[in-house]
Write a protein that holds these residues in place. Structure first.
Motif: not given
Ligand code: ADP
Length: 503
Positions: A91, A130, A132-134, A141
């Motif tokens: 991604q 994938g 993901q910025r949280r 993540r």
């Protein structure tokens, strides 16, 4: 030893000239080389595990560019994926995205998880990575999803154990040491994140995920040696103690504030080891543990999980409410289930703390901090009488600590005196008897109320009588009196506690 046997076997073939053509000889040598490379990865894994277990794994955390790490990983995985006839899709990630972690170890974890996905997915399948910025959780993540052979539910947690592989036969075909996931989980936890996996079952693909912190967790995130635990001050019988194990100073202040609002005196520790030191001296009513704790290089306990296991082993803490505060509750709940730790551990995700922690606090204090419910230490060697007492007193909301003889009683008083409201003391016990316990309390100038419950109302010897008159005795009851009028006994208990030893 499998790869070593391969090396020896191929070399034997060449040395003994058991080949027909030079090409065949070359193939045997290539076989030996592959086996040697396999052996090297296993040795590296074993060394990593040894380092982790000795608490000697050195991490070098820093601001790490995610794009840069993924680029390298992509290049390294491409050959393996092409050979397997697989597409690995990444991604797109924001160029600016960084995380606070050890770059080399992050690469190692990604290579292990993506390598596994490729290894366990047949040709034509798909592997997707994938990121993901949280911001709310304060982490990045990663998720690695494949359409491969999957994992049956009963094997899901076991594969995180050392040397375990879901299926020996696939592994013999596909190689590996069974150490990769164990190492990856440890590395991620040492970096302050969590790692887990899931699958809908065999043949249905798998997904593995982990987190690393977005930012450095304030000063002292990786603590040095001192100043990682607060001294315990000013808590007496009327102010119960709470221990907050959390390395992030801001979050720690927040938790301590919340607990203080509920009437607790709080103390804190920034690492599992420091928490253990506090617990040696004190028995809190509630302990909150951050699941992802940093550890010093020489640490005995590395993670929140290690601390949890230690807490469960300590019988003094049997009545302490344990709350785990974590960014990723799902991973932890599964681990609690599969590793069968005793129940009673509460898991609260950081996002739910404001809503759920007050409930846990209430459970730590059945009557609230100012309620009449108290913690009573019962020192009696008769298990039957203890059972009866337990029924009577726990029914009324009191919390009981047990000592099966005088020695244990004194040990508990030493570490937990300031959380105990009353001592119910039998006189004739093995090791150290009740008279000696009283004498010791007297020497210490203790104001702890004591209720003597004995089968024999009369002191036998003159010395015994003298000890009784000298000790901080509140009242003496016979066991017969307790059993014939339990209601009065309970009233007496509550009276003794409230009179604060002055009676
Ligand atoms: P290794 O891959 O060296 O055997 P790991 O600890 O990395 O060791 O993995 C342990 C086991 O978990 C593997 O042997 C395999 O049975 C299972 N496993 C790991 N990843 C996957 C995956 N993506 N799909 C199916 N099974 C997997």
């Amino acid at each position: 030893r499998t790869p070593l046997n391969g090396i020896i076997g191929y070399l034997q073939l060449v040395i003994n000239e058991l080949y027909d053509t030079p090409e065949e000889a070359r193939e045997f040598l290539l076989g030996a080389q592959q086996s040697a490379e396999h052996l090297l990865t296993i040795i590296n894994d074993v060394l990593d595990i040894a380092r982790i277990e000795a608490g000697k794994m050195r991490l070098q955390p820093g601001e790490t560019s995610i794009v840069a790490v993924l680029d390298q990983v992509q290049r390294l995985v491409r050959v393996q994926a092409d050979e397997a006839g697989l597409q690995v899709e990444y991604q797109p990630v924001d160029d600016e995205l960084t995380a606070w972690c050890d770059e080399e170890r992050l690469r190692q974890v990604l290579l292990n998880l993506i390598g596994n996905a490729v290894k366990f997915t047949p040709a034509g399948g798909r592997v997707a990575v994938g990121v993901q910025r949280r911001d709310e959780e304060g982490d990045v993540r990663f998720e690695i999803r494949d359409t491969g052979i999957g994992i049956s539910p009963d094997k899901l947690e076991a594969i995180f154990c050392k040397f375990v592989q879901a299926d020996g036969s696939t592994t013999r075909r596909r190689g590996g040491s069974g150490l990769g996931l164990t190492i990856s989980r440890h590395l991620v936890e040492l970096m302050g994140g969590a790692l887990g996996g899931d699958s809908d079952g065999e043949g249905k693909g798998s997904v593995f995920f982990f987190t690393v912190p977005l930012h450095r967790g304030g000063e002292g995130r990786i603590p040095t040696s001192d100043g990682n635990a607060a001294p315990v001050e000013g808590h007496g019988r009327n102010r119960p103690l709470a221990l907050v194990v959390e390395d992030d100073p801001l979050y720690r202040d927040y938790l301590c504030g919340l607990l203080e609002q509920h009437g607790f005196v709080t103390t804190w520790a920034a690492t599992a080891d420091d928490a253990l030191l506090v617990l040696k001296e004190h028995v809190p009513r509630i302990v909150t543990i951050d699941y992802s704790l940093p550890a010093r290089e020489s640490a005995r306990l590395n993670t929140g999980w290690d601390l949890l296991v230690e807490l469960q082993r300590d019988e003094r803490l049997a009545h302490t409410v344990t709350v785990i505060v974590t960014g990723d509750g799902e991973v932890l709940l599964r681990r609690l289930e599969t590793e069968r730790l005793p129940s009673g551990i509460e898991v609260i995700s950081k996002l739910d703390v404001p809503a759920e922690l007050p409930g846990a606090i209430e459970r730590a204090l059945p009557g609230g901090p100012d309620g009449r419910h108290s913690r009573i230490l019962v020192a009696d060697d008769d298990p039957h009488f203890r059972l009866v007492l337990g029924r009577l007193l726990e029914d009324r909301g009191h919390e009981l600590l047990w000592a099966k003889d005088g020695e244990e009683c004194l040990r508990l008083l030493e570490v937990a005196a300031d959380t105990i409201d009353l001592l119910l003391l039998d006189l004739r016990m093995p090791t150290i008897n009740g008279y000696e316990v009283l004498e010791r309390l007297h020497q210490l100038g203790s104001a702890l109320p004591v209720l003597i419950v004995t089968a024999f109302p009369e002191p036998e010897t003159i010395e015994e009588r003298m000890m009784l008159s000298g000790g901080g005795l509140t009242r003496l009851l016979t066991k017969h009196e307790v059993l014939s009028d339990p209601g009065r006994f309970c009233e007496l208990i509550e009276h003794s506690i409230n009179s604060d030893g002055q009676d």
